[in-house]
Design a protein around this motif. Structure first.
Motif, PDB file in Angstrom:
ATOM      1  N   ASN A 237      48.594  37.534  27.093  1.00 27.75           N
ATOM      2  CA  ASN A 237      48.074  37.267  25.817  1.00 27.75           C
ATOM      3  C   ASN A 237      47.021  35.969  25.598  1.00 27.75           C
ATOM      4  O   ASN A 237      46.431  35.656  24.722  1.00 27.75           O
ATOM      5  N   CYS A 238      47.320  35.006  26.689  1.00 30.49           N
ATOM      6  CA  CYS A 238      46.787  33.698  26.633  1.00 30.49           C
ATOM      7  C   CYS A 238      45.986  33.304  27.535  1.00 30.49           C
ATOM      8  O   CYS A 238      45.217  32.458  27.639  1.00 30.49           O
ATOM      9  N   TYR A 239      45.792  34.059  28.958  1.00 33.53           N
ATOM     10  CA  TYR A 239      44.877  33.790  29.776  1.00 33.53           C
ATOM     11  C   TYR A 239      43.379  33.648  29.755  1.00 33.53           C
ATOM     12  O   TYR A 239      42.732  32.784  29.854  1.00 33.53           O
ATOM     13  N   ARG A 240      42.880  34.295  28.480  1.00 34.29           N
ATOM     14  CA  ARG A 240      41.648  34.489  28.106  1.00 34.29           C
ATOM     15  C   ARG A 240      41.418  33.096  27.262  1.00 34.29           C
ATOM     16  O   ARG A 240      40.120  32.755  27.388  1.00 34.29           O
ATOM     17  N   LEU A 241      42.423  32.615  26.711  1.00 39.01           N
ATOM     18  CA  LEU A 241      42.357  31.128  26.060  1.00 39.01           C
ATOM     19  C   LEU A 241      42.263  29.940  26.925  1.00 39.01           C
ATOM     20  O   LEU A 241      42.125  28.883  26.341  1.00 39.01           O
ATOM     21  N   ALA A 242      42.568  30.168  28.156  1.00 37.07           N
ATOM     22  CA  ALA A 242      42.697  29.042  29.203  1.00 37.07           C
ATOM     23  C   ALA A 242      41.131  28.437  29.306  1.00 37.07           C
ATOM     24  O   ALA A 242      40.047  29.198  29.192  1.00 37.07           O
TER      25      ALA A 242
ATOM     26  N   TYR B  38      43.296  31.498  41.285  1.00 33.25           N
ATOM     27  CA  TYR B  38      41.799  32.395  41.341  1.00 33.25           C
ATOM     28  C   TYR B  38      40.968  32.221  40.013  1.00 33.25           C
ATOM     29  O   TYR B  38      41.563  31.798  38.967  1.00 33.25           O
ATOM     30  N   ARG B  39      39.900  32.328  40.201  1.00 32.46           N
ATOM     31  CA  ARG B  39      38.623  32.474  39.029  1.00 32.46           C
ATOM     32  C   ARG B  39      39.354  33.159  37.930  1.00 32.46           C
ATOM     33  O   ARG B  39      39.601  34.391  38.109  1.00 32.46           O
ATOM     34  N   LYS B  40      39.078  32.502  36.661  1.00 36.08           N
ATOM     35  CA  LYS B  40      39.269  33.237  35.547  1.00 36.08           C
ATOM     36  C   LYS B  40      38.730  34.490  35.297  1.00 36.08           C
ATOM     37  O   LYS B  40      39.136  35.511  34.691  1.00 36.08           O
ATOM     38  N   GLU B  41      37.489  34.567  35.720  1.00 38.48           N
ATOM     39  CA  GLU B  41      36.691  35.922  35.588  1.00 38.48           C
ATOM     40  C   GLU B  41      37.290  37.121  36.458  1.00 38.48           C
ATOM     41  O   GLU B  41      37.274  38.278  35.911  1.00 38.48           O
ATOM     42  N   ILE B  42      38.009  36.649  37.498  1.00 44.34           N
ATOM     43  CA  ILE B  42      38.595  37.653  38.297  1.00 44.34           C
ATOM     44  C   ILE B  42      39.709  38.424  37.532  1.00 44.34           C
ATOM     45  O   ILE B  42      39.977  39.510  37.286  1.00 44.34           O
ATOM     46  N   ALA B  43      40.409  37.579  36.708  1.00 44.96           N
ATOM     47  CA  ALA B  43      41.671  37.931  35.848  1.00 44.96           C
ATOM     48  C   ALA B  43      41.225  38.603  34.898  1.00 44.96           C
ATOM     49  O   ALA B  43      41.770  39.713  34.485  1.00 44.96           O
ATOM     50  N   ILE B  44      40.149  38.341  34.143  1.00 44.24           N
ATOM     51  CA  ILE B  44      39.600  39.094  33.218  1.00 44.24           C
ATOM     52  C   ILE B  44      38.989  40.558  33.405  1.00 44.24           C
ATOM     53  O   ILE B  44      39.107  41.456  32.778  1.00 44.24           O
ATOM     54  N   GLN B  45      38.570  40.509  34.651  1.00 44.18           N
ATOM     55  CA  GLN B  45      37.790  41.838  35.398  1.00 44.18           C
ATOM     56  C   GLN B  45      38.806  42.737  35.621  1.00 44.18           C
ATOM     57  O   GLN B  45      38.763  43.986  35.242  1.00 44.18           O
ATOM     58  N   ASN B  46      40.068  42.006  35.938  1.00 42.61           N
ATOM     59  CA  ASN B  46      41.346  42.943  36.220  1.00 42.61           C
ATOM     60  C   ASN B  46      42.115  43.176  35.131  1.00 42.61           C
ATOM     61  O   ASN B  46      43.226  43.815  35.519  1.00 42.61           O
ATOM     62  N   LYS B  47      42.057  42.561  33.920  1.00 39.30           N
ATOM     63  CA  LYS B  47      42.722  42.695  32.888  1.00 39.30           C
ATOM     64  C   LYS B  47      44.138  42.246  32.994  1.00 39.30           C
ATOM     65  O   LYS B  47      44.977  42.657  32.397  1.00 39.30           O
ATOM     66  N   GLY B  48      44.342  41.295  33.646  1.00 36.49           N
ATOM     67  CA  GLY B  48      45.509  40.379  33.890  1.00 36.49           C
ATOM     68  C   GLY B  48      46.714  41.357  34.531  1.00 36.49           C
ATOM     69  O   GLY B  48      46.298  42.381  35.491  1.00 36.49           O
TER      70      GLY B  48
END
Length: 255
Positions: free
Chosen positions: A75-80, A158-168
């Motif tokens: 719920n929060c990683y996109r807000l980082a 890891y880069r934030k965009e990697i987490a976004i691409q993989n949906k956490g």
């Protein structure tokens, strides 16, 4: 304000662990331009008041009805605000090498270091397990990770965009092993810089999740094996590694 890395720490009614973690993090947050994001439940009033009392622009508080650490993260990683992300338990402690190598190798999409287990007195324990994880890390490859989980997730950046691409984290299908499953996804398609130096100290005892008997976790590891290794030799190798873990946990359960 943009940060180099956001360390995301979900916690629930363990304010003493948060105090200890902040004491360790505080000297490094500003120097290495990192954010500490603490995710707390609505009814954790002591922890909320403590984090609010910290006057530090590098510390961010997120409060909600998350229900689990994985859901808090999701719920929060996109807000980082950090370029990189790092997932942390409230009882994981970072070393200076974590920050030095983050800065040095920030051009890599994934940075992986070592972790060690310590007891409540900060003395190293589980030395055989730590040695084996370090040995596997030295020969790191995605195929090896498919066969045995030797990465300690708090030591993965890891880069934030990697987490976004993989949906956490996939907390729906893997509530007990979602960090391992995410590491399999992010290391499959991204170049990894592996550094065999200690990034984190992880507390381990019978009261921690890692230290408890959990048949569901073993079932999930088998499920991951089927997903990533079906119809390959890695499936059998993975089972060989799982058998002693199962036997050890059965003895722990009987005791």
């Amino acid at each position: 304000m943009k940060f180099l890395c956001t360390i995301i720490t979900p916690s629930y009614k363990r304010v003493n662990f948060l105090k200890k973690q902040y004491l360790q993090l505080e000297p490094y947050l500003q120097i290495y331009n990192c954010e500490w994001m603490v995710c707390l439940e609505n009814d954790d009033f002591r922890s909320i008041n403590y984090i609010k009392s910290i006057r530090n622009k590098n510390v961010t508080l997120k409060v909600g009805s998350f229900g689990s650490s994985a859901d808090a993260y999701s719920n929060c990683y996109r807000l980082a605000k950090g370029k990189f992300l790092n997932f942390s338990g409230d009882d994981d402690v970072r070393t200076k090498l974590f920050f030095l190598n983050l800065k040095k190798f920030r051009h890599y999409p994934v940075i992986i270091g070592r972790g060690i287990y310590v007891d409540n007195k900060n003395k190293p324990i589980r030395k055989i397990s730590t040695f084996l994880k370090s040995l596997f890390l030295y020969f790191f490859s995605h195929n090896l990770l498919r066969t045995v989980n030797f990465i300690m997730s708090p030591a993965v950046i890891y880069r934030k965009e990697i987490a976004i691409q993989n949906k956490g984290l996939d907390n729906l299908n893997y509530p007990w092993t979602n960090d391992y499953e995410l590491n399999l996804r992010i290391t499959k398609k991204n170049k990894c810089k592996v550094i065999n130096k200690i990034f984190v100290q992880c507390y381990f005892s019978s009261s921690t999740i890692t230290g408890k008997y959990n048949l569901k976790k073993i079932q999930e590891l088998i499920k991951i094996n089927l997903r990533y290794n079906k119809h390959s030799i890695f499936f059998l190798i993975n089972l060989i590694f799982l058998i002693p873990i199962l036997i050890k946990n059965l003895f722990k359960f009987r005791n």
